[in-house]
Design an enzyme around this catalytic site. Structure first.
Site, mmCIF file in Angstrom:
data_model
loop_
_atom_site.group_PDB
_atom_site.id
_atom_site.type_symbol
_atom_site.label_atom_id
_atom_site.label_comp_id
_atom_site.label_asym_id
_atom_site.label_seq_id
_atom_site.Cartn_x
_atom_site.Cartn_y
_atom_site.Cartn_z
ATOM 1 N N ASP A 106 0.845 -1.190 0.000
ATOM 2 C CA ASP A 106 0.000 0.000 0.000
ATOM 3 C C ASP A 106 0.883 1.243 0.000
ATOM 4 O O ASP A 106 2.106 1.153 0.075
ATOM 5 C CB ASP A 106 -0.975 -0.019 1.174
ATOM 6 C CG ASP A 106 -0.271 -0.042 2.524
ATOM 7 O OD1 ASP A 106 0.956 0.104 2.557
ATOM 8 O OD2 ASP A 106 -0.954 -0.210 3.543
ATOM 9 N N SER A 107 0.265 2.398 -0.075
ATOM 10 C CA SER A 107 1.027 3.617 -0.338
ATOM 11 C C SER A 107 1.428 4.382 0.911
ATOM 12 O O SER A 107 2.281 5.264 0.844
ATOM 13 C CB SER A 107 0.191 4.547 -1.211
ATOM 14 O OG SER A 107 -0.954 4.991 -0.490
ATOM 15 N N GLY A 108 0.789 4.113 2.023
ATOM 16 C CA GLY A 108 0.992 4.922 3.218
ATOM 17 C C GLY A 108 -0.138 5.898 3.459
ATOM 18 O O GLY A 108 -0.212 6.527 4.517
ATOM 19 N N GLY A 109 -1.045 6.033 2.494
ATOM 20 C CA GLY A 109 -2.161 6.968 2.655
ATOM 21 C C GLY A 109 -3.055 6.608 3.827
ATOM 22 O O GLY A 109 -3.514 7.486 4.562
ATOM 23 N N PHE A 110 -3.307 5.295 4.017
ATOM 24 C CA PHE A 110 -4.166 4.895 5.127
ATOM 25 C C PHE A 110 -3.501 5.179 6.464
ATOM 26 O O PHE A 110 -4.164 5.595 7.419
ATOM 27 C CB PHE A 110 -4.522 3.407 5.037
ATOM 28 C CG PHE A 110 -5.391 2.946 6.183
ATOM 29 C CD1 PHE A 110 -6.752 3.202 6.170
ATOM 30 C CD2 PHE A 110 -4.839 2.306 7.290
ATOM 31 C CE1 PHE A 110 -7.557 2.813 7.240
ATOM 32 C CE2 PHE A 110 -5.637 1.919 8.355
ATOM 33 C CZ PHE A 110 -7.001 2.165 8.325
ATOM 34 N N ASP A 166 -2.921 8.254 -1.991
ATOM 35 C CA ASP A 166 -4.268 8.825 -2.104
ATOM 36 C C ASP A 166 -4.576 9.624 -0.856
ATOM 37 O O ASP A 166 -3.880 9.519 0.158
ATOM 38 C CB ASP A 166 -5.320 7.727 -2.306
ATOM 39 C CG ASP A 166 -5.375 6.750 -1.142
ATOM 40 O OD1 ASP A 166 -4.323 6.511 -0.509
ATOM 41 O OD2 ASP A 166 -6.459 6.220 -0.836
ATOM 42 N N GLN A 203 -11.800 7.193 -4.513
ATOM 43 C CA GLN A 203 -12.320 7.761 -3.273
ATOM 44 C C GLN A 203 -13.737 8.308 -3.503
ATOM 45 O O GLN A 203 -14.326 8.099 -4.553
ATOM 46 C CB GLN A 203 -11.374 8.844 -2.752
ATOM 47 C CG GLN A 203 -10.032 8.325 -2.258
ATOM 48 C CD GLN A 203 -10.149 7.464 -1.017
ATOM 49 O OE1 GLN A 203 -11.159 7.492 -0.307
ATOM 50 N NE2 GLN A 203 -9.116 6.672 -0.756
ATOM 51 N N GLY A 206 -11.270 4.089 1.087
ATOM 52 C CA GLY A 206 -12.107 4.984 1.876
ATOM 53 C C GLY A 206 -13.397 4.399 2.374
ATOM 54 O O GLY A 206 -14.331 5.133 2.708
ATOM 55 N N ASP A 231 -8.172 -7.339 1.396
ATOM 56 C CA ASP A 231 -7.191 -7.503 2.473
ATOM 57 C C ASP A 231 -7.807 -7.005 3.760
ATOM 58 O O ASP A 231 -8.714 -6.158 3.743
ATOM 59 C CB ASP A 231 -5.912 -6.700 2.190
ATOM 60 C CG ASP A 231 -6.079 -5.226 2.552
ATOM 61 O OD1 ASP A 231 -5.667 -4.837 3.661
ATOM 62 O OD2 ASP A 231 -6.660 -4.467 1.751
ATOM 63 N N CYS A 259 -12.976 -27.929 8.974
ATOM 64 C CA CYS A 259 -11.720 -27.296 8.575
ATOM 65 C C CYS A 259 -10.584 -28.315 8.546
ATOM 66 O O CYS A 259 -10.478 -29.160 9.440
ATOM 67 C CB CYS A 259 -11.382 -26.165 9.547
ATOM 68 S SG CYS A 259 -9.853 -25.288 9.167
ATOM 69 N N CYS A 261 -7.267 -27.280 8.324
ATOM 70 C CA CYS A 261 -6.013 -26.566 8.565
ATOM 71 C C CYS A 261 -5.142 -27.350 9.543
ATOM 72 O O CYS A 261 -5.611 -28.271 10.227
ATOM 73 C CB CYS A 261 -6.278 -25.154 9.101
ATOM 74 S SG CYS A 261 -6.733 -25.056 10.852
ATOM 75 N N CYS A 303 -6.582 -27.357 13.170
ATOM 76 C CA CYS A 303 -7.767 -28.187 13.383
ATOM 77 C C CYS A 303 -7.464 -29.681 13.244
ATOM 78 O O CYS A 303 -8.100 -30.509 13.903
ATOM 79 C CB CYS A 303 -8.872 -27.785 12.403
ATOM 80 S SG CYS A 303 -9.676 -26.220 12.836
ATOM 81 N N HIS A 331 -5.169 -20.878 11.741
ATOM 82 C CA HIS A 331 -6.553 -21.286 11.487
ATOM 83 C C HIS A 331 -7.333 -20.178 10.795
ATOM 84 O O HIS A 331 -8.021 -20.425 9.789
ATOM 85 C CB HIS A 331 -7.275 -21.678 12.777
ATOM 86 C CG HIS A 331 -8.750 -21.816 12.569
ATOM 87 N ND1 HIS A 331 -9.324 -22.920 11.983
ATOM 88 C CD2 HIS A 331 -9.776 -20.944 12.787
ATOM 89 C CE1 HIS A 331 -10.625 -22.748 11.870
ATOM 90 N NE2 HIS A 331 -10.919 -21.543 12.354
#
Length: 373
Positions: free
Chosen positions: A90-94, A144, A193, A221, A271, A309, A311, A314, A340
């Protein structure tokens, strides 16, 4: 990047294939969040054993520590972490948004103070890409201007204007760098946005999607304080203005229910920190809903977390053992619980894809909710 649509089921639900330099990614896909070039409590082998084809790294955090130049010396994120499949950064905007008490955007970028030592740094559209070139990620998000919801129309419009201006600067810079042999195998996504305002979302989507050199587009956003129903309606509306022949990524979302609802609305990529963060807090995701492993009722429970499950956790350990590990504060719990939850999310996406390929989405979604009653 190569992209193709493999199948569609309902009006917008689709299964696609994305090919990057490092992996072939089948969608719908959930990208586990590896903020510090690692998914918390897990390593590259854990991620590979669960079939993860792409994970997310955090430009802001990796820029501050250990620094992108050091990571580049080790062969970028792939060489540094030993995860051989794809990375999205990601860009760092968040982070600028979430650390708003110590950050300030202007027309040219975002000034912020490091949460580590208080030092000042300035992120620009070009500078953020320079950092990501050094990180060597397969998909780079551009800078952004993200705002909290609800907000004034004036502030949301300002965020769209800045985001579009920064996108134009970023794509022009990226194309010029590729001509110099820099970032030639890296892909770049723009971020739409506009809050939950339909006209603003349309405006942002049309402005950005007109920039044809972007490899994909994200919806940003959302999941920042608005009701779920507003988020779903906004995604439903926004995907209508996004290209069909490029990946669609909904950032920072969310619960299993959010993933199912937004796959139906035409989203390919997701994500969220939720699976690992919730695991560390004792909440485990299952086919029948959430399970709080802290509960005393699990103290002598011999069953696995989820009998459906397969995994590692489990297949090998009981609820009683996990309850004990959590209550004892043992670090092993964080690994087993995180494995899990990540497996659950990845497997849910695999099941969703199979339902789309077999044109069985409606039945799949109905069964998903029936089990959770």
């Amino acid at each position: 990047m190569k992209f193709k649509i493999d199948a569609t089921s309902t009006h917008k639900t689709r299964a696609c294939t994305i090919e990057t330099e490092h992996s072939t990614i089948q969608t719908p896909v959930f990208m586990p969040v590896g903020t510090q070039a690692t998914v918390k409590a897990l390593d590259a082998n854990d991620m590979l054993s669960m079939g993860a084809k792409i994970i997310l790294g955090n430009t802001y955090h990796l820029y501050l520590r250990p620094g992108s130049k050091l990571i580049k010396k080790f062969g970028g994120l792939h060489g540094f972490s030993k995860f051989p499949n794809s990375f999205l950064t990601d860009s760092g905007g968040f982070q600028a948004f979430s650390l708003s008490d110590t950050s300030k955007p202007d027309e040219n970028g975002i000034m912020f103070k490091s949460h580590i030592d208080g030092s000042k740094h300035y992120f620009t559209p070009k500078g953020v890409l320079d950092t990501q070139y050094e990180l060597g990620s397969d998909i780079m998000m551009i800078l952004d201007d993200l705002v909290a919801l609800p907000n004034t129309k004036e502030r949301i419009q300002k965020s769209i204007e800045r985001t579009t201006a920064w996108a134009k600067e970023a794509i022009t810079y990226h194309m010029s760098q590729k001509e110099k042999g820099i970032g030639t195998k890296q892909n770049i996504f723009a971020i739409i946005q506009g809050g939950t305002d339909k006209e603003f979302r349309k405006m942002s989507a049309e402005q950005l999607c007109a920039l044809n050199d972007f490899d994909g587009f994200a919806i940003g956003g959302l999941s920042v304080g608005e009701p779920n129903a507003d988020m779903y309606e906004t995604v439903e509306w926004t995907t209508d203005f996004m290209p069909k022949d490029k990946p669609r990524y909904l950032m920072g979302v969310g619960t299993p229910e959010d993933l199912i609802e937004n796959i139906e609305r035409g989203v390919d990529m997701f994500d969220c920190v939720m699976p690992t963060r919730n695991a560390r807090n004792g909440t485990l995701f299952t086919s029948f809903g959430r399970l709080n492993i802290r509960g005393a009722k699990f103290k002598e429970d011999a069953k696995p977390i989820d009998e459906e499950c397969d995994c590692y956790t489990c297949k090998n350990f009981s609820r009683a053992y996990l309850n004990h590990l959590y209550r004892a504060g043992e670090m092993t719990y964080f690994r087993l619980g995180s494995m899990h939850n990540i497996h659950y999310y990845l497997n849910l996406m695999k099941q969703a894809r199979e339902a789309i390929l077999s044109d069985n989405w409606i039945e799949f979604k109905k069964d998903f909710y029936e089990k959770r009653k």
